[in-house]
Design a protein around this motif. Structure first.
Motif, short mmCIF file in Angstrom:
data_model
loop_
_atom_site.label_atom_id
_atom_site.label_comp_id
_atom_site.label_asym_id
_atom_site.label_seq_id
_atom_site.Cartn_x
_atom_site.Cartn_y
_atom_site.Cartn_z
N GLY A 222 5.42 -7.36 -5.47
CA GLY A 222 5.01 -7.25 -4.10
C GLY A 222 5.90 -6.76 -2.87
O GLY A 222 7.03 -7.00 -3.18
N GLY A 223 5.18 -6.32 -1.90
CA GLY A 223 6.15 -5.99 -0.65
C GLY A 223 7.25 -6.92 0.00
O GLY A 223 7.85 -6.73 0.46
N SER A 224 6.57 -8.30 -0.09
CA SER A 224 7.51 -9.19 0.35
C SER A 224 8.54 -9.93 -0.25
O SER A 224 9.28 -10.51 -0.05
CB SER A 224 6.34 -10.53 0.81
N ALA B 102 0.76 -1.31 0.33
CA ALA B 102 0.05 -0.07 0.02
C ALA B 102 0.77 1.25 0.04
O ALA B 102 0.28 2.39 0.02
CB ALA B 102 -0.82 0.04 1.16
N ARG C 291 10.81 -5.40 8.07
CA ARG C 291 11.25 -5.23 6.55
C ARG C 291 12.08 -4.06 6.40
O ARG C 291 12.51 -3.75 5.20
CB ARG C 291 9.69 -5.18 5.73
N PHE D 167 4.37 -19.10 -0.58
CA PHE D 167 3.96 -17.93 -1.23
C PHE D 167 5.37 -17.52 -1.57
O PHE D 167 5.74 -17.03 -2.86
CB PHE D 167 3.22 -16.95 -0.60
#
Ligand SMILES: Nc1ncnc2c1ncn2[C@@H]1O[C@H](COP(=O)(O)OP(=O)(O)O)[C@@H](O)[C@H]1O
Ligand SMILES: O=C(O)C1=C[C@@H](OP(=O)(O)O)[C@@H](O)[C@H](O)C1
Ligand SMILES: [Mg+2]
Length: 167
Positions: free
Chosen positions: A79-81, A13, A135, A58
């Motif tokens: 994606g953020g990951s 986000a 993170r 994932f």
């Protein structure tokens, strides 16, 4: 492979996908949101992949799909990951500039009201604050450029990114 790509990293986000596509238009680059590639590869929504195979499953898919991206003059929004994915991040450091879109925990928290429902890779019992703190260290480790977007409108963030890229 060319090293003229731009790769966005940052919390979910924060705007990697939204900002990324506009930057691609402004620079005349291609645009790839690798979350879409993951969904195509698995034939499922991200949140269903996470529900079916768990966070580690994932991340394996995310690492494989992102490490295989072939790109030239392309803005890539993973994606953020993705910062947990070693092969993917090694690949991205080789093929372009990694731009960390940075925002405070308060900004992210206010945009992410339902992190699990959105498919964020959160472990059982892990709070969003704990995830953020974990993170940030990885985002800082991989960033070539950092752009802070707190108190900026979307349009301001886009100009800040272009400035930071020297465009
Ligand atoms: N200054 C800003 N910079 C980037 N996005 C913003 C900003 N202010 C509000 N937003 C909103 O935050 C959301 C970011 O979502 P998205 O692009 O999907 O993020 P990500 O891909 O990083 O998960 C969008 O709805 C966007 O309009
Ligand atoms: O940060 C995360 O754990 C995730 C972020 C999502 O992408 P965005 O960062 O584009 O929202 C998506 O890859 C997946 O749902 C997991
Ligand atoms: Mg995105």
């Amino acid at each position: 492979m060319a090293d003229n790509n731009i790769i966005f990293i940052g919390m979910p986000a924060v705007g990697k996908s939204t900002v990324g596509v506009v930057i691609a238009k402004r620079l005349g680059y291609r645009f790839v949101d690798t979350d879409i590639l993951i969904q195509e590869s698995e034939g499922k929504l991200l949140k269903d992949i996470i529900a079916d195979v768990g966070p580690d499953g994932f991340l394996k898919v995310e690492d494989r799909v992102n490490a295989q991206v072939k790109a030239e003059r392309t803005v890539i929004s993973p994606g953020g990951s993705v910062v947990y994915c070693e092969n993917a991040m090694k690949h991205y450091k080789e093929i372009g500039k990694v731009v960390y879109l940075q925002a405070s925990f308060e900004t992210i928290n206010s945009r992410l009201k339902n992190a699990k429902g959105r498919g964020v890779v959160l472990r059982d019992g892990q709070t969003l604050k704990a995830l953020y703190d974990e993170r940030v260290k990885l985002f800082e480790k991989y960033a070539d450029i950092t752009v802070c977007e707190d108190n900026q409108k979307l349009e301001d963030t886009i100009e800040s990114v272009l400035d930071a890229l020297g465009e």
